[in-house]
Design a protein around this motif. Structure first.
Motif, PDB file in Angstrom:
ATOM      1  N   LYS B  39      19.069   7.674  42.763  1.00  0.00           N
ATOM      2  CA  LYS B  39      19.218   9.072  43.160  1.00  0.00           C
ATOM      3  C   LYS B  39      20.529   9.278  43.927  1.00  0.00           C
ATOM      4  O   LYS B  39      21.273  10.221  43.675  1.00  0.00           O
ATOM      5  CB  LYS B  39      18.020   9.473  44.030  1.00  0.00           C
ATOM      6  CG  LYS B  39      17.838  10.953  44.179  1.00  0.00           C
ATOM      7  CD  LYS B  39      16.416  11.276  44.625  1.00  0.00           C
ATOM      8  CE  LYS B  39      16.179  12.785  44.676  1.00  0.00           C
ATOM      9  NZ  LYS B  39      17.068  13.489  45.607  1.00  0.00           N
ATOM     10  N   TYR B  42      23.635   8.546  41.393  1.00  0.00           N
ATOM     11  CA  TYR B  42      23.837   9.313  40.157  1.00  0.00           C
ATOM     12  C   TYR B  42      23.316  10.745  40.186  1.00  0.00           C
ATOM     13  O   TYR B  42      23.597  11.516  39.289  1.00  0.00           O
ATOM     14  CB  TYR B  42      23.202   8.569  38.969  1.00  0.00           C
ATOM     15  CG  TYR B  42      23.887   7.269  38.661  1.00  0.00           C
ATOM     16  CD1 TYR B  42      25.120   7.261  38.021  1.00  0.00           C
ATOM     17  CD2 TYR B  42      23.325   6.061  39.047  1.00  0.00           C
ATOM     18  CE1 TYR B  42      25.770   6.070  37.756  1.00  0.00           C
ATOM     19  CE2 TYR B  42      23.968   4.861  38.786  1.00  0.00           C
ATOM     20  CZ  TYR B  42      25.192   4.868  38.139  1.00  0.00           C
ATOM     21  OH  TYR B  42      25.833   3.695  37.879  1.00  0.00           O
ATOM     22  N   TYR B  43      22.537  11.094  41.207  1.00  0.00           N
ATOM     23  CA  TYR B  43      21.900  12.414  41.169  1.00  0.00           C
ATOM     24  C   TYR B  43      22.224  13.302  42.372  1.00  0.00           C
ATOM     25  O   TYR B  43      21.543  14.287  42.589  1.00  0.00           O
ATOM     26  CB  TYR B  43      20.369  12.267  41.053  1.00  0.00           C
ATOM     27  CG  TYR B  43      19.902  11.808  39.695  1.00  0.00           C
ATOM     28  CD1 TYR B  43      19.534  12.731  38.715  1.00  0.00           C
ATOM     29  CD2 TYR B  43      19.846  10.458  39.384  1.00  0.00           C
ATOM     30  CE1 TYR B  43      19.105  12.317  37.469  1.00  0.00           C
ATOM     31  CE2 TYR B  43      19.421  10.027  38.138  1.00  0.00           C
ATOM     32  CZ  TYR B  43      19.049  10.960  37.184  1.00  0.00           C
ATOM     33  OH  TYR B  43      18.631  10.547  35.950  1.00  0.00           O
ATOM     34  N   LYS B  46      22.783  19.306  43.144  1.00  0.00           N
ATOM     35  CA  LYS B  46      22.257  19.881  41.895  1.00  0.00           C
ATOM     36  C   LYS B  46      23.245  19.639  40.762  1.00  0.00           C
ATOM     37  O   LYS B  46      22.890  19.536  39.601  1.00  0.00           O
ATOM     38  CB  LYS B  46      22.052  21.385  42.056  1.00  0.00           C
ATOM     39  CG  LYS B  46      20.891  21.781  42.937  1.00  0.00           C
ATOM     40  CD  LYS B  46      20.590  23.266  42.738  1.00  0.00           C
ATOM     41  CE  LYS B  46      19.697  23.814  43.841  1.00  0.00           C
ATOM     42  NZ  LYS B  46      20.432  23.957  45.129  1.00  0.00           N
ATOM     43  N   ASP B  47      24.527  19.611  41.148  1.00  0.00           N
ATOM     44  CA  ASP B  47      25.567  19.319  40.176  1.00  0.00           C
ATOM     45  C   ASP B  47      26.759  18.760  40.932  1.00  0.00           C
ATOM     46  O   ASP B  47      26.752  18.729  42.165  1.00  0.00           O
ATOM     47  CB  ASP B  47      25.944  20.573  39.373  1.00  0.00           C
ATOM     48  CG  ASP B  47      26.441  21.702  40.253  1.00  0.00           C
ATOM     49  OD1 ASP B  47      27.190  21.434  41.204  1.00  0.00           O
ATOM     50  OD2 ASP B  47      26.073  22.860  39.993  1.00  0.00           O
ATOM     51  N   ARG B  72      28.940  17.101  36.156  1.00  0.00           N
ATOM     52  CA  ARG B  72      27.571  16.598  36.008  1.00  0.00           C
ATOM     53  C   ARG B  72      26.589  17.691  36.407  1.00  0.00           C
ATOM     54  O   ARG B  72      26.800  18.413  37.375  1.00  0.00           O
ATOM     55  CB  ARG B  72      27.384  15.365  36.906  1.00  0.00           C
ATOM     56  CG  ARG B  72      25.968  14.857  36.987  1.00  0.00           C
ATOM     57  CD  ARG B  72      25.893  13.598  37.842  1.00  0.00           C
ATOM     58  NE  ARG B  72      26.492  13.747  39.160  1.00  0.00           N
ATOM     59  CZ  ARG B  72      25.877  14.297  40.205  1.00  0.00           C
ATOM     60  NH1 ARG B  72      24.664  14.761  40.091  1.00  0.00           N
ATOM     61  NH2 ARG B  72      26.490  14.382  41.363  1.00  0.00           N
ATOM     62  N   ASN B  74      22.329  18.312  36.904  1.00  0.00           N
ATOM     63  CA  ASN B  74      21.016  17.673  36.971  1.00  0.00           C
ATOM     64  C   ASN B  74      19.929  18.619  36.507  1.00  0.00           C
ATOM     65  O   ASN B  74      19.830  19.745  36.994  1.00  0.00           O
ATOM     66  CB  ASN B  74      20.671  17.270  38.409  1.00  0.00           C
ATOM     67  CG  ASN B  74      21.572  16.173  38.927  1.00  0.00           C
ATOM     68  OD1 ASN B  74      22.309  15.557  38.164  1.00  0.00           O
ATOM     69  ND2 ASN B  74      21.525  15.926  40.220  1.00  0.00           N
ATOM     70  N   GLN B  80      19.905  14.735  32.675  1.00  0.00           N
ATOM     71  CA  GLN B  80      21.233  15.074  33.169  1.00  0.00           C
ATOM     72  C   GLN B  80      22.161  15.398  32.018  1.00  0.00           C
ATOM     73  O   GLN B  80      21.955  14.942  30.895  1.00  0.00           O
ATOM     74  CB  GLN B  80      21.855  13.884  33.920  1.00  0.00           C
ATOM     75  CG  GLN B  80      21.308  13.677  35.314  1.00  0.00           C
ATOM     76  CD  GLN B  80      22.058  12.572  36.026  1.00  0.00           C
ATOM     77  OE1 GLN B  80      22.293  11.517  35.459  1.00  0.00           O
ATOM     78  NE2 GLN B  80      22.426  12.806  37.263  1.00  0.00           N
TER      79      GLN B  80
END
Lengths: 409, 266
Positions: B39, B42-43, B46-47, B72, B74, B80
């Motif tokens: 998380k 890579y996450y 929200k973007d 990116r 999410n 994604q």
């Protein structure tokens, strides 16, 4: 028309001065691996400068790309023909795109267009191709000739509706006897094909969407055969009328990607198949599969058929002494691409083989990137065939080897 | 005497038990550590958007550079979308790469926009351990490896890091036999990973060399991959990093491969 290239050229040069332009300069030399009585021993001998400029101007995207070419084998290089791609100047793209609504894109001007699922096989892509460039060892980018068109793309829910209108028909940059010999050497640089190219418009449309991970599409084309389809009584090549209705599907499967595509070629000037000066209608179909075999090694295979309609009428109407083609022409292709040395060395092979025509065509190349800006490519085009009147067999005398050095900036 | 001994034993063991119990409390199950690390790495947000400069150093001392901007977005359940727009080198300039990552158990969808051909190429779902644009990074380093693909084991709880050893469930699908990863206990970011081949040699090392907090998210600013067998390395430097910029999911589509969104270019 004569002044037009100069205006564009000077515009691009001004852009270059302000460092907003990028491109490459390239030298490409090649030789036939056998002699051809009607053609130069050199298959290609040219220096090319490509300048491009891409930028945003408010809501507009501008794309300009132009090639300045010194083609030593082209005796007509001083005169520029932007449709045939002849002369010292070739305009690859000059277009403006914008989004008039949230769900519409428009692109107007000279642009390179393509669609469909085939790999170097085209069924529903009836945008112009440059066959001379494809066979004589130019970069594969030059297989696609530009179109002067208006592209309207609508995004409605999950659907995309593309409509492309070309006000004045854009023919292929077809083989005319200059550079590439065919048809038993009937045409040479001094005795080229002269054609009556239609000046009417042509129209292409695609309706597509995703269903899960599968992309499905339906296609429509209304225009003319893209390369000459026959000759009139005066010996001038004709572009008979053509409509194409097709569909395609591409989805991830069998550990790779699978694609199917079909099209019905409605040869509207010869629906009964009795006119030897116009091609018969055809059904075309292809199935393809590609996957990565392992890291940096990929494979693509395709099977393709052209099935001539009204074959009996074709045989009956064939002039005396003219060889008949088969009712069904099959082609299989194989592509292998290997990346080595941190992907700086690219080995590529692409084979077309036709069991029905008993002919084949191998495109092979080795490309090495010396640096981020300097590339050398060595490659060849080999044509083989049992007969000299089949698609690839007639090109046998054009087999060639070439080397190209390209410097990007 | 006996009592004294007992007390002594207890006094020796007590700190061990005590600290042991503290660790047991603080160290969540290994899968939870991995989940948090994924998380964080890579996450985040929200973007996000970032400019990436990649410098590839080959064994003979030569260097190659790649410059791209990455967007990116999410979605839900680990879904994604990535948009990568290349600014250099010249032969890949204006190419764009789109990935739809569907999450566990389903292959990613990938597309490549080739501007010189005017063509969007669907990319066959391939080996995720393939080099990304000729660098020492592989695709999985860019978009993340599915934690369910490995069995994880907590080797050690260090003062600042968790040390985890992971073994792939499907050994034939990857080039490594196992890898070890060190995860920062505070930021949850993996700070080092070492990959071991079947002969037990470490042949590949990924490190997070600089971490900064951006918009409240600890973020890797510089990371390096070393390929010890080939003696090459690639250094990634991130700049202009932003989170929660409000990217529209729509731009992660074929439409915007053909006409790159302003967010990708500027």
């Amino acid at each position: 028309m004569k002044g037009f290239p100069w205006i564009l050229a000077s515009g691009l040069m001004m852009g270059l001065a302000s460092a907003q332009v990028d491109g490459f300069v390239e030298s490409r030399m090649g030789t036939r691996t056998q002699s051809d009585p009607g053609q130069d021993q050199a298959s290609i001998r040219e220096i090319r400068l490509q300048l491009g400029h891409v930028d945003f101007y408010g809501p507009f995207d501008l794309e300009l790309k132009a090639d300045f070419l010194y083609d030593d084998l082209d005796s007509r290089r001083s005169s520029v023909d932007l449709e045939r791609g002849q002369g010292w100047f070739d305009l690859r793209s000059a277009n403006v795109s914008f989004a008039p609504t949230d769900w519409t894109d428009v692109k107007v001007g000279r642009q390179v267009l393509t669609w469909g699922t085939g790999d170097l096989l085209f069924i529903n892509d009836l945008f112009p191709k440059d066959w001379t460039s494809f066979f004589n060892g130019r970069d594969v980018e030059y297989l696609k000739a530009p179109s002067d068109a208006i592209w309207l793309a609508n995004f409605v829910g999950d659907w995309t509706v593309d409509m492309i209108w070309t006000p004045r028909f854009n023919a292929d940059r077809y083989l005319d006897g200059d550079g590439i010999s065919f048809a038993g050497g009937a045409f040479t640089p001094d005795n080229r094909i002269h054609a009556d190219v239609p000046t009417d418009s042509e129209f292409a449309a695609r309706l597509s969407r995703y269903v899960g991970s599968a992309e499905i599409a339906g296609y429509l084309y209304d225009g003319y055969w893209k390369s000459p389809g026959g000759f009139d009584d005066a010996g001038r090549a004709q572009f008979p009328r053509l409509s194409v209705y097709g569909a395609s599907m591409q989805w991830p499967g069998l550990g790779g990607l699978v694609n199917l595509e079909a099209g019905y070629y409605d040869s509207r000037d010869d629906r009964d198949g009795v006119d030897p000066a116009a091609p018969n209608s055809e059904v075309r179909f292809l199935a393809g599969y590609s996957r990565e075999l392992r890291a940096d090694l990929s494979l693509g295979i395709q099977g393709y058929v052209e099935w001539m309609q009204d074959y009996g009428d074709y045989r009956d109407s064939l002039p005396e002494g003219r060889g008949a083609r088969d009712e069904v022409r099959q082609v299989t292709t194989l592509r292998l691409t290997r990346l080595l040395m941190n992907q700086n060395l690219v080995l590529s092979g692409f084979v077309f083989a036709s069991p029905t025509d008993e002919d084949g065509y191998l495109r092979g190349s080795v490309e090495y990137k010396w640096s981020d800006t300097l590339t050398t490519t060595v490659g060849g085009n080999w044509f083989v065939g049992r007969d000299s009147d089949t698609f690839f067999g007639q090109l046998e005398d054009n087999s060639n080897l070439y080397v190209a050095i390209r410097r990007w900036f | 005497m006996q009592t004294q001994l007992k007390i002594r034993i207890i006094s020796i063991l007590l700190p061990v038990f005590l600290t042991g119990s503290i660790w047991a409390e603080e160290a969540p199950p290994v899968n939870e550590i991995i989940r948090r690390a994924e998380k964080a790495a890579y996450y985040a947000g929200k973007d996000g958007v970032a400019d990436v400069k990649m410098v590839i150093h080959d064994a003979s001392g030569g260097t190659r550079e790649r410059e791209f901007r990455i967007l990116r977005w999410n979605g839900e359940d680990g879904q994604q979308k990535f948009y990568v727009y290349f600014n250099g080198p010249a032969d890949v300039r204006r190419m764009a790469y789109l990935v739809w990552k569907h999450g566990p158990g389903r292959d990613d969808d990938r597309w490549l926009w080739l501007p010189s051909l005017g063509r969007v190429n669907r990319i066959a779902p391939g080996d995720k351990r393939t080099s990304f644009v000729g660098s020492d990074f592989v695709y999985e380093d860019v978009s993340g490896r599915d934690p369910n693909d490995d069995e994880h084991e907590l080797v050690e709880v260090g003062e600042t890091q968790y040390h985890i050893r992971s073994v792939p469930k499907d050994k034939g699908s990857v080039e490594f036999a196992s890898y070890e990863v060190w995860i920062d206990r505070e930021t949850h970011l993996p700070v080092k990973a070492e990959y071991t081949d079947s002969r037990g040699n470490v042949y590949r090392r990924v490190t997070a060399d600089r971490i900064e907090v951006i918009d409240g998210h600890p973020t890797v600013i510089v990371s390096t991959v070393e390929d010890l067998s080939r003696n090459s390395k690639t250094v990634n430097t991130f700049s202009n990093i932003q989170y929660d910029v409000g990217l529209n999911e729509n731009i992660f589509s074929e439409r915007f491969l053909r006409r790159p969104p302003r967010e990708a270019v500027r």
